[in-house]
Design an enzyme around this catalytic site. Structure first.
Site, PDB file in Angstrom:
ATOM      1  CG  ASP A 158     -14.057   0.722  -6.709  1.00  0.00           C
ATOM      2  OD1 ASP A 158     -14.916  -0.022  -6.200  1.00  0.00           O
ATOM      3  OD2 ASP A 158     -13.907   1.914  -6.369  1.00  0.00           O
ATOM      4  CB  ALA A 160     -23.794   6.994  -4.227  1.00  0.00           C
ATOM      5  CD  GLU A 217      -2.599   1.662   0.293  1.00  0.00           C
ATOM      6  OE1 GLU A 217      -3.489   0.903  -0.103  1.00  0.00           O
ATOM      7  OE2 GLU A 217      -2.370   2.783  -0.255  1.00  0.00           O
ATOM      8  CG  HIS A 254     -45.736  -2.675  17.593  1.00  0.00           C
ATOM      9  ND1 HIS A 254     -45.954  -1.961  16.435  1.00  0.00           N
ATOM     10  CD2 HIS A 254     -46.393  -2.017  18.595  1.00  0.00           C
ATOM     11  CE1 HIS A 254     -46.731  -0.931  16.714  1.00  0.00           C
ATOM     12  NE2 HIS A 254     -47.011  -0.931  18.016  1.00  0.00           N
ATOM     13  CB  ALA A 308     -16.664  -0.557   0.464  1.00  0.00           C
TER      14      ALA A 308
END
Ligand code: NAI
Length: 465
Positions: free
Chosen positions: A311, A182, A34, A444, A319
């Site tokens: 991606d 988005a 990275e 509920h 993601a």
């Protein structure tokens, strides 16, 4: 040999780092390469900081418009984007540190630097060479893009992207957002709450064009009510960038409107990161649309032993889709038979207010595909829990197979839509029918009851309306 691993991941975003964790869990010696912070776009300049800002926006709207009615009068409100921004940065840093911790916990080697792929599953980082015995996994992600053809090149000052919007010290007085997917809808929501006069421009006939038309309609009305100018079916023909202002010529409904703003935020899609990393030299081919070409059944690229996820492997650029692909590849490489990825069962969520969530087909797609379907709907205005919170915008819509009752698609607009959609994700994953969804007892009062009611409505048995 110190630089020898079983699996090397290029890219430490949500696709890459999740792949590494699963690989390490399965006993593979794993490294992640990275060049920036761990967590990728999602953690550092994407999902996480925007959701922090959207929460600030939610609080601003709540205090400005609803608190007094709830019996909490806090007087006048003053918003400060800089404060919200710095909080969002802290949240983001916490998450990135969390990923670092996870890498250590799973004994994954993190190599800091830009990696280049070479033949035979070799990765070069600076002067060092790393060899993967079993697999290299490309997870290099995507980046923002402008539209230089019409003068909208991202200059990071007047024409910005989400990358810069996340670091602004103050909200611009006026802002045009180009693209209402988005990213566009989320930032329109944020800056509107922080006092910017926002114009949202979408080329297709409606905002969030991939969502069901009824979802787009509710969001459009809500945005307009809050003072966001929405131009759908509108083309930016020309942009003129001057010091401190941008003038847009927007063609809409046969006329050209002039929109003058302090800043333009580009949200018209992303470009994938495939350049300068030796892909072609290593035998990794791209598709016509520029994604890495993969075998859909294995996610292996055209280079043997090189896989691709997230991606850069193709849409949807989400993601959670990337993370799932990461798990899949790790299990495959470790010799397991992973659960196949169901690309038609990836939930989609836009975290603006009201939230928009969906899974499966839209009604338009059901029509196009000539599916024999039945629709059930339930509005939150008739749901007890939504009324208690004063958040009654939106609905649940379920599209079911007419004969068998299987859920073909589901669409939720409203408070906490991002959370409650998962009941229907589990239902679809397991091929439950609408009847089975209703048979599960719903507490509920909850928003989830609207899901059971929409399921009932699709069978002609709605109760509370
Ligand atoms: P997008 O592709 O989802 O939306 C871009 C929008 O811009 C489209 O509706 C398109 O019709 C419109 N557009 C393109 N050119 C235009 C023009 N010249 N004028 C006006 N409108 C134009 O891309 P977006 O929103 O930038 O997001 C990128 C990726 O990241 C997407 O895959 C998205 O799903 C993902 N993402 C997901 C989030 C989430 O799950 N909440 C949040 C942010 C991004």
């Amino acid at each position: 040999m110190p630089n020898q691993f079983d699996l090397i991941v290029l890219g430490g975003g949500p696709a890459g780092y999740v792949c590494a964790i699963r690989a390490a869990q399965l006993g593979l010696a794993t490294a992640v390469v990275e060049k920036d912070k761990l967590g990728g776009v999602c953690v550092n300049i994407g999902c996480i900081p925007t959701k922090a800002l959207l929460h600030s926006a939610y609080v601003a709207n709540l205090v400005a418009h609803d608190a007094k009615e709830l019996g909490v009068d806090v007087g006048g409100i003053k918003t400060d984007y800089g404060v919200a921004m710095r909080r969002s940065r802290k949240v983001s840093e916490q998450n990135s540190k969390g990923v670092e911790f996870l890498m250590k916990k799973h004994k994954i080697t993190v190599v800091k630097g830009a990696g280049t792929l070479a033949k035979n599953r070799t990765v070069q980082v600076g002067k060092d060479e790393y060899q993967a015995g079993k697999a290299v996994v490309i997870a290099t992600g995507s980046r923002v893009k402008g539209i230089p053809q019409i003068g909208l090149e991202i200059d990071k000052t007047s024409v910005i992207s989400s990358d810069e919007a996340l670091f602004l010290e103050q909200a611009p007085k006026t802002l045009a957002v180009v693209g209402a997917g988005a990213v566009g809808c989320e930032f329109a929501d944020v800056f509107n709450a922080f006092g910017s006069k926002v114009t949202l421009i979408e080329a297709l006939p409606r905002i969030l064009p991939l969502e069901d038309a009824e979802s787009s309609d509710v969001l459009t009305k809500s945005f307009k009510k809050r003072g966001i100018a929405v131009f759908a079916g509108a083309q930016v023909k020309k942009a003129t960038v001057a010091k401190d202002k941008v003038t847009l010529a927007v063609e809409t409904g046969g006329k050209t409107e002039r929109v003058e703003v302090e800043k333009v935020l580009m949200a018209a899609g992303r470009a994938v990161n495939t350049e300068g990393m030796g892909f072609a030299e290593a035998g990794v081919q791209l598709t016509d649309r520029g994604f890495v070409r993969v075998n859909p059944g294995t996610l292996e690229t055209t280079a043997p032993g090189v896989y691709c996820i997230g991606d850069v492997a193709g849409p949807p650029m989400l993601a959670h889709k990337g993370s799932r692909e990461g798990v899949f590849v790790a299990e495959l490489v470790a010799g397991h038979a992973p659960h196949p990825i169901k690309y038609d069962n990836v939930p989609s969520v836009t975290y603006c207010h009201p939230e928009v969530a969906s899974i499966g087909v839209t009604e338009e797609q059901a029509k196009e595909r000539k599916l024999d379907y039945q629709v059930g709907r339930f509005p939150f205005s008739a749901n007890g829990r939504a009324r208690t919170a004063g958040e009654t915008e939106g609905f649940v819509k379920i599209i079911r197979d007419k004969k068998y009752g299987e859920i073909l698609g589901a669409h939720i607009v409203g408070s906490h839509a991002s959370e409650i959609i998962h009941e229907l994700t589990v239902a679809r994953e397991n091929e439950y029918t609408v009847e089975e969804v209703d048979l599960a007892i719903h507490a509920h009062p909850t928003l989830s009851e609207a899901i059971a009611e929409a399921a009932l409505d699709s069978m002609g048995r709605v109760m509370h309306i």
